[in-house]
Write an enzyme that holds these catalytic residues in place. Structure first.
Site, PDB file in Angstrom:
ATOM      1  N   GLN A  52      -3.102 -31.302  11.087  1.00 37.98           N
ATOM      2  CA  GLN A  52      -2.377 -30.242  10.391  1.00 37.98           C
ATOM      3  C   GLN A  52      -3.073 -28.889  10.564  1.00 37.98           C
ATOM      4  OE1 GLN A  52       0.622 -30.817   8.988  1.00 37.98           O
ATOM      5  NE2 GLN A  52       0.822 -28.611   8.661  1.00 37.98           N
ATOM      6  N   ALA A 110       2.794 -26.108   7.091  1.00 35.83           N
ATOM      7  CA  ALA A 110       1.965 -26.164   5.881  1.00 35.83           C
ATOM      8  C   ALA A 110       0.506 -25.899   6.223  1.00 35.83           C
ATOM      9  CB  ALA A 110       2.100 -27.528   5.222  1.00 35.83           C
ATOM     10  N   SER A 167       0.149 -30.382   3.294  1.00 33.60           N
ATOM     11  CA  SER A 167       1.344 -30.892   3.980  1.00 33.60           C
ATOM     12  C   SER A 167       1.727 -32.267   3.455  1.00 33.60           C
ATOM     13  CB  SER A 167       1.073 -30.998   5.479  1.00 33.60           C
ATOM     14  OG  SER A 167       2.151 -31.664   6.116  1.00 33.60           O
ATOM     15  N   HIS A 173       3.174 -34.308   5.221  1.00 36.33           N
ATOM     16  CA  HIS A 173       2.948 -35.228   6.346  1.00 36.33           C
ATOM     17  C   HIS A 173       1.595 -35.936   6.215  1.00 36.33           C
ATOM     18  CE1 HIS A 173       6.523 -34.444   8.777  1.00 36.33           C
ATOM     19  NE2 HIS A 173       6.440 -33.187   8.349  1.00 36.33           N
ATOM     20  N   ASP A 203       9.929 -36.050  10.124  1.00 38.60           N
ATOM     21  CA  ASP A 203      10.892 -35.100  10.687  1.00 38.60           C
ATOM     22  C   ASP A 203      11.739 -35.870  11.685  1.00 38.60           C
ATOM     23  OD1 ASP A 203       9.603 -33.057   9.307  1.00 38.60           O
ATOM     24  OD2 ASP A 203       8.257 -32.617  10.991  1.00 38.60           O
ATOM     25  N   GLU A 257      14.758 -26.749   6.072  1.00 41.19           N
ATOM     26  CA  GLU A 257      14.368 -27.741   7.077  1.00 41.19           C
ATOM     27  C   GLU A 257      15.272 -28.970   6.971  1.00 41.19           C
ATOM     28  OE1 GLU A 257      10.239 -28.786   7.250  1.00 41.19           O
ATOM     29  OE2 GLU A 257       9.561 -26.712   7.424  1.00 41.19           O
ATOM     30  N   TRP A 295      15.666 -31.266   8.825  1.00 41.94           N
ATOM     31  CA  TRP A 295      15.086 -32.423   9.529  1.00 41.94           C
ATOM     32  C   TRP A 295      13.962 -33.122   8.752  1.00 41.94           C
ATOM     33  CZ3 TRP A 295      14.700 -27.268  11.062  1.00 41.94           C
ATOM     34  CH2 TRP A 295      13.456 -26.651  10.810  1.00 41.94           C
ATOM     35  N   HIS A 296      13.446 -32.485   7.698  1.00 42.41           N
ATOM     36  CA  HIS A 296      12.264 -33.024   7.007  1.00 42.41           C
ATOM     37  C   HIS A 296      12.678 -33.822   5.768  1.00 42.41           C
ATOM     38  CE1 HIS A 296       7.957 -32.608   5.437  1.00 42.41           C
ATOM     39  NE2 HIS A 296       8.635 -32.936   4.333  1.00 42.41           N
TER      40      HIS A 296
HETATM   41 ZN   LIG Z   1       8.142 -31.970   8.304  1.00 46.33          ZN
END
Ligand SMILES: [Zn+2]
Length: 304
Positions: free
Chosen positions: A191, A212, A217, A219, A226, A275, A277-278
């Protein structure tokens, strides 16, 4: 002299008799705030009273106008505190504090994470944990139950999120929709590279919208992924929203425990750009609740 003393004694007895009939106010008044932490624009005026949710005393009643607070200096970027104090007529006191981050906003009311001192989250393994620009994971925290996801040996999610993603993936496939994963778990180090690269290539404003800061994040939680469609490649754009996958996320993701984490109409609340996609795993119960109420994780924790 003797007579004078006895008059005082009688008066004293009468007075104490009177006060015993009155209800004694020993309880502190109730004071609650609407927010625990807010961000305000550099050099802006703060409407202090607007953050008071309730100021009430059992005996004195409504007390909003009596609440005292310190004023903050909004001419400096950084963290400050407003302490609200409420005293009832009997002298009982209640205090509440709200953290204020004075920030300089980019357009869309997005601020750079470099301006705020984040709170370190205490429950990083909790699937409903809030991680955002002001809530950071402990340094180098990583989940201990990561598994490779269904469409890639090189991408990982935590066990529970992975089981849910597999179901979601198969449900999409049964409808003829092919999900293409782009990014799932990312370590703190990964990240850090991502964030620094985004800042270098696109600048801090763009990075603050879509990337982020390391440690902040979702993630890194192993609970976010994503996803896109095949011919989109790695290029995550708003086109995902109008694709079959984007539509399937909107209509069905919550049934599997996922939420669309950064919706179009919540940019100033999530502090991230749209977003489509997230998606973030929070478990079926919470996902259903958030979907039904149309709220983000930030709004849920404010209300909780
Ligand atoms: Zn993402």
């Amino acid at each position: 002299m003797k007579r004078y003393v006895s008059v005082i004694l009688v008066m004293g007895l009468l007075l104490s008799g009177c006060s015993k009939e009155k209800k004694e106010d020993k309880e502190a008044p109730v004071l609650t705030l609407k927010e625990k932490r807010i961000q305000v624009e550099l050099n802006s005026k703060v409407d202090y009273q607007s953050f008071i949710e309730k100021a009430m005393d059992e005996v004195d009643g409504e007390l909003i106008s009596v609440v005292k607070y310190n004023e903050i200096d909004t001419s400096q970027i950084g963290q400050q505190e407003i302490t609200y104090t409420l005293k009832d007529k009997a002298g009982n006191e209640t205090k509440q504090t709200m953290i204020v981050d004075v920030v300089k906003y980019f357009k869309n009311k997005i601020f750079s994470p470099t301006q705020v001192k984040p709170e370190i989250v205490k429950n990083p393994e909790d699937i409903t944990v809030l991680v955002n620009k002001v809530h950071q994971l402990p340094q180098d925290w990583e989940p201990n139950d990561l598994e490779p996801i269904i469409d890639s040996k090189f991408r990982y999610l935590r066990k529970e999120a992975n089981a849910a993603f597999t179901k979601f993936y198969k449900a999409a496939k049964a409808k003829g929709i092919e999900i293409y994963s782009v990014s799932a778990y990312r370590s703190y180090q990964k990240q850090k590279i991502n964030w620094e690269n985004q800042v270098k290539v696109f600048g801090e404003e763009y990075a603050s919208l879509y990337s982020a800061y390391p440690g902040r994040s979702e993630h890194q939680l192993g609970l976010a992924i994503d996803i896109s469609y095949k011919n989109q490649g790695d290029n995550l754009t708003e086109k995902v929203a109008s694709s079959d996958i984007g539509k399937f996320i909107e209509s069905d993701a919550y049934k599997y425990g996922f939420i669309l984490r950064y919706p179009k109409d919540k940019v100033s609340i999530t502090n991230y750009g749209y977003e489509p996609w997230h998606i973030r795993y929070v478990g079926v119960d919470l996902a259903k609740k958030l979907h039904k109420q149309g709220i983000t994780l930030e709004e849920y924790y404010k209300e909780a």
